[in-house]
Design a protein around this motif. Sequence first.
Motif, PDB file in Angstrom:
ATOM      1  N   UNK A 288      -6.253  -8.604   1.303  1.00  0.00           N
ATOM      2  CA  UNK A 288      -7.122  -8.515   0.138  1.00  0.00           C
ATOM      3  C   UNK A 288      -8.160  -7.432   0.372  1.00  0.00           C
ATOM      4  N   UNK A 289      -8.499  -6.725  -0.669  1.00  0.00           N
ATOM      5  CA  UNK A 289      -9.509  -5.671  -0.589  1.00  0.00           C
ATOM      6  C   UNK A 289     -10.887  -6.335  -0.573  1.00  0.00           C
ATOM      7  N   UNK A 290     -11.610  -6.275   0.546  1.00  0.00           N
ATOM      8  CA  UNK A 290     -12.905  -6.954   0.635  1.00  0.00           C
ATOM      9  C   UNK A 290     -13.969  -6.360  -0.284  1.00  0.00           C
ATOM     10  N   UNK A 291     -13.719  -5.180  -0.813  1.00  0.00           N
ATOM     11  CA  UNK A 291     -14.671  -4.554  -1.723  1.00  0.00           C
ATOM     12  C   UNK A 291     -14.593  -5.104  -3.141  1.00  0.00           C
ATOM     13  N   UNK A 292     -13.620  -5.944  -3.412  1.00  0.00           N
ATOM     14  CA  UNK A 292     -13.435  -6.522  -4.747  1.00  0.00           C
ATOM     15  C   UNK A 292     -13.736  -8.013  -4.678  1.00  0.00           C
ATOM     16  N   UNK A 293     -14.659  -8.504  -5.470  1.00  0.00           N
ATOM     17  CA  UNK A 293     -15.091  -9.903  -5.398  1.00  0.00           C
ATOM     18  C   UNK A 293     -14.471 -10.803  -6.465  1.00  0.00           C
ATOM     19  N   UNK A 294     -13.662 -10.239  -7.348  1.00  0.00           N
ATOM     20  CA  UNK A 294     -13.058 -11.022  -8.419  1.00  0.00           C
ATOM     21  C   UNK A 294     -11.544 -10.853  -8.395  1.00  0.00           C
TER      22      UNK A 294
ATOM     23  N   UNK B 184       2.693  -0.281  -4.708  1.00  0.00           N
ATOM     24  CA  UNK B 184       1.849  -0.935  -3.716  1.00  0.00           C
ATOM     25  C   UNK B 184       1.078   0.100  -2.902  1.00  0.00           C
ATOM     26  N   UNK B 185       1.495   1.358  -2.961  1.00  0.00           N
ATOM     27  CA  UNK B 185       0.807   2.421  -2.231  1.00  0.00           C
ATOM     28  C   UNK B 185       0.021   3.340  -3.160  1.00  0.00           C
ATOM     29  N   UNK B 186       0.084   3.112  -4.467  1.00  0.00           N
ATOM     30  CA  UNK B 186      -0.568   3.977  -5.444  1.00  0.00           C
ATOM     31  C   UNK B 186      -1.602   3.202  -6.250  1.00  0.00           C
ATOM     32  N   UNK B 187      -2.562   3.873  -6.845  1.00  0.00           N
ATOM     33  CA  UNK B 187      -3.603   3.181  -7.617  1.00  0.00           C
ATOM     34  C   UNK B 187      -3.177   2.844  -9.056  1.00  0.00           C
ATOM     35  N   UNK B 188      -1.975   2.328  -9.203  1.00  0.00           N
ATOM     36  CA  UNK B 188      -1.499   1.897 -10.517  1.00  0.00           C
ATOM     37  C   UNK B 188      -0.388   0.872 -10.310  1.00  0.00           C
TER      38      UNK B 188
ATOM     39  N   UNK C 234      -3.330  -3.032   5.530  1.00  0.00           N
ATOM     40  CA  UNK C 234      -3.834  -3.643   6.758  1.00  0.00           C
ATOM     41  C   UNK C 234      -3.115  -2.959   7.917  1.00  0.00           C
ATOM     42  N   UNK C 235      -3.817  -2.089   8.619  1.00  0.00           N
ATOM     43  CA  UNK C 235      -3.195  -1.268   9.668  1.00  0.00           C
ATOM     44  C   UNK C 235      -2.593  -2.132  10.788  1.00  0.00           C
ATOM     45  N   UNK C 236      -3.328  -3.085  11.387  1.00  0.00           N
ATOM     46  CA  UNK C 236      -2.699  -3.908  12.433  1.00  0.00           C
ATOM     47  C   UNK C 236      -1.493  -4.695  11.895  1.00  0.00           C
ATOM     48  N   UNK C 237      -1.628  -5.213  10.683  1.00  0.00           N
ATOM     49  CA  UNK C 237      -0.513  -5.954  10.084  1.00  0.00           C
ATOM     50  C   UNK C 237       0.691  -5.074   9.829  1.00  0.00           C
TER      51      UNK C 237
ATOM     52  N   UNK D 156       2.613  -8.718   5.739  1.00  0.00           N
ATOM     53  CA  UNK D 156       1.583  -8.642   6.772  1.00  0.00           C
ATOM     54  C   UNK D 156       0.868  -7.293   6.741  1.00  0.00           C
ATOM     55  N   UNK D 157       1.470  -6.304   6.115  1.00  0.00           N
ATOM     56  CA  UNK D 157       0.860  -4.975   6.020  1.00  0.00           C
ATOM     57  C   UNK D 157      -0.201  -4.910   4.924  1.00  0.00           C
TER      58      UNK D 157
END
Length: 143
Positions: A98-104, A26-30, A78-81, A94-95
């Motif tokens: 969704x990544x707003x840069x991804x639309x699908x 969840x913290x890595x790009x894989x 999500x920093x506040x979460x 809560x942490x």
Amino acid sequence: MPLLAHYKVDPKRNRLLMVACNAEDMLLPRANFTFYEFDAGFRLVQKREFVLPAHLMIHDWAFTDSHYVVLGNRIRLDIPGSMLAMTRTHPMIAALALDPGKRTTPVYLLPRSTEAVASGRDWTVPVEAPSQMWSLHVGNAFE
């Protein structure tokens, strides 16, 4: 490796299906997934491992005769979460947001059967659902 919350029963093959994933993904790009299939005597009859080149959060999944189906939630921290989650007044989810840069939404069709493997389809490339979703539960899947 921790198991996902949901297991499945394949009544056609009389198997119990489970999937595990690495929590640190969840913290890595894989995303690393290991699918297990057990027979009626709880003997392991199939184990398949997949590494997906994506930053995903998965809670539930589905299967067909030839594929494991994974709906990926493309996430970001999500920093506040995460500050609320650290106070233990909110769940750890809560942490994540969704990544707003991804639309699908990626739908991964991972080969379960040797026929699916032999098809030559690149399973690391998802089918892209046309809108961004936060997927938690899967109701059904079919070929």
